[in-house]
Design a protein around this motif. Sequence first.
Motif, mmCIF file in Angstrom:
data_model
loop_
_atom_site.group_PDB
_atom_site.id
_atom_site.type_symbol
_atom_site.label_atom_id
_atom_site.label_comp_id
_atom_site.label_asym_id
_atom_site.label_seq_id
_atom_site.Cartn_x
_atom_site.Cartn_y
_atom_site.Cartn_z
ATOM 1 N N ALA A 60 0.919 -1.145 0.040
ATOM 2 C CA ALA A 60 0.014 0.106 -0.092
ATOM 3 C C ALA A 60 0.855 1.222 -0.052
ATOM 4 C CB ALA A 60 -0.988 0.013 1.234
ATOM 5 N N ALA A 118 -2.684 6.010 -2.428
ATOM 6 C CA ALA A 118 -3.814 5.631 -1.674
ATOM 7 C C ALA A 118 -4.108 4.311 -2.124
ATOM 8 C CB ALA A 118 -4.916 6.633 -1.398
ATOM 9 N N LEU A 175 -6.659 3.199 0.575
ATOM 10 C CA LEU A 175 -6.365 3.966 1.938
ATOM 11 C C LEU A 175 -7.327 5.147 1.981
ATOM 12 C CD1 LEU A 175 -2.598 3.631 2.096
ATOM 13 C CD2 LEU A 175 -4.001 2.814 3.746
ATOM 14 N N GLU A 198 -5.314 3.395 9.746
ATOM 15 C CA GLU A 198 -6.325 2.524 9.233
ATOM 16 C C GLU A 198 -6.129 1.206 9.387
ATOM 17 O OE1 GLU A 198 -7.291 3.860 5.089
ATOM 18 O OE2 GLU A 198 -6.093 5.688 5.342
ATOM 19 N N TRP A 204 -10.675 -0.679 3.881
ATOM 20 C CA TRP A 204 -9.866 0.065 4.938
ATOM 21 C C TRP A 204 -10.945 0.681 6.140
ATOM 22 C CZ3 TRP A 204 -4.507 -0.448 5.576
ATOM 23 C CH2 TRP A 204 -3.796 -0.798 4.491
#
Length: 453
Positions: free
Chosen positions: A170, A194, A212, A252, A261
């Motif tokens: 990520a 993200a 994210l 997160e 998430w």
Amino acid sequence: MKPAAGTLLFMASTLSACSLSFGTVGTWSNEAPPPASLQGTSSVVMPDGEVVFLGGFDARTGQPLNQVLRFDPKDSRWSQGASMPVQEIGYSIVALQNGLVLAAGGGGAGGGVSVLPIAGGGGTGGGNGLLATTWLYSPQLNTWKRAGNLNVARSDAAAVLLTDGRVLIAGGDVPLATPIQLPDGSTDSFGFSASAETFDPQTNSWSLVGSLHVARGGMALLALPQGKALAAGGCAFANQGIIAGGALTSSEVFDPITAAWTVTAPLPEPRCGADGLRLRDGRALLTGGSISNLQQEGPVTNAFLYDEQKDAWTTTGSTVPGSSPPILLADGRIFVAAMQIGQMQGNTASLVVGGQIFDPASDDWSFATSTSAQVSSRFAQAEAPRVVAQSDATAVVLLAYAGRAFIFNPSGNPPPGLILDSSGLALVLAALAAALCLWLAIHYVVDRVHNGA
């Protein structure tokens, strides 16, 4: 002379002539150094305990290397593995449950493959592009092979092995379709992402998952006991309306079942580039990193614990600035190592190596004893040591620049009166000593006034 005055003068002369000492734990011994430099290498611990070091830099030219070094802590044996297929930097590495090492993404450096063009860049090779390639290394066969490409080419992304055997990657740097304008008037073709995706070792392929909530780089990404993963803190970016490089407090949690998430409790303080580790009791420990905003810049020392059941962070002591990432010792305790540059005499420098021990049973830190080594002054560079846990609860501490290695035994009995090398705690003790001197001085004045009366 009154007793108080005599004591005051004795303490003043003693403090000016002596160093502070403090009770510490553990003992040190010398270990054979690695056969090649570890400067800039990435490392991963395999299921059998072996550590694989990839890449690094040539100390003379600064160019990336495609070397592979292997260290077996069971017998302190080093060996060289088959070289990486390409020279690259910024890749993410993870040890898979099947005994393979995964290396994904990164930036090209001289002949990389599958390099994607960057908006505003002048080409598709070398430092002008990011990589989407994934390579798998087998320590058993000492061979490399290709796996499926990432869906998003990225560099310096966070990656972690989930409890179901998949890899989650990520964030990180990605090429921007349109370069952004920075506050200083310059432009940048990179931005933090993200996006996130998972790698399935059964199919050797990547699949995009939920993004994210906050684009970030330099986050701590940790697997949680119940199969989820925690993304904590990280670095913000100018195109988000935040000061470039500013640290984040947001956290997160990724759920592999829903592939999404969920925003969780924020960190007590912002952190960029922190290191994380899951404890045996399931909690997550976060150490190190930095903070950058209008009020403060530079390294930070507070350590934090995250409890998934309570969805809460707590502050748990502090570590020495510049410490190594935490490692889990065989006895369940946590060790971080630190190095300081001591006296310089001509072409020789003294390096002092120490560290701290964290006990999850009490949530307390203890200072380790220290050891020293004489090296050429050209190798006297500040660095965070590399640390490898051994099966007997000891740790191998490696100094990449100096090419030195030591073994730290946290259960060893140190000799009394060892010099304290932690500047933070030394200042605390100095303050206590100063307070005692002030107390004695006040009593001395009171005695004089009383006797004069």
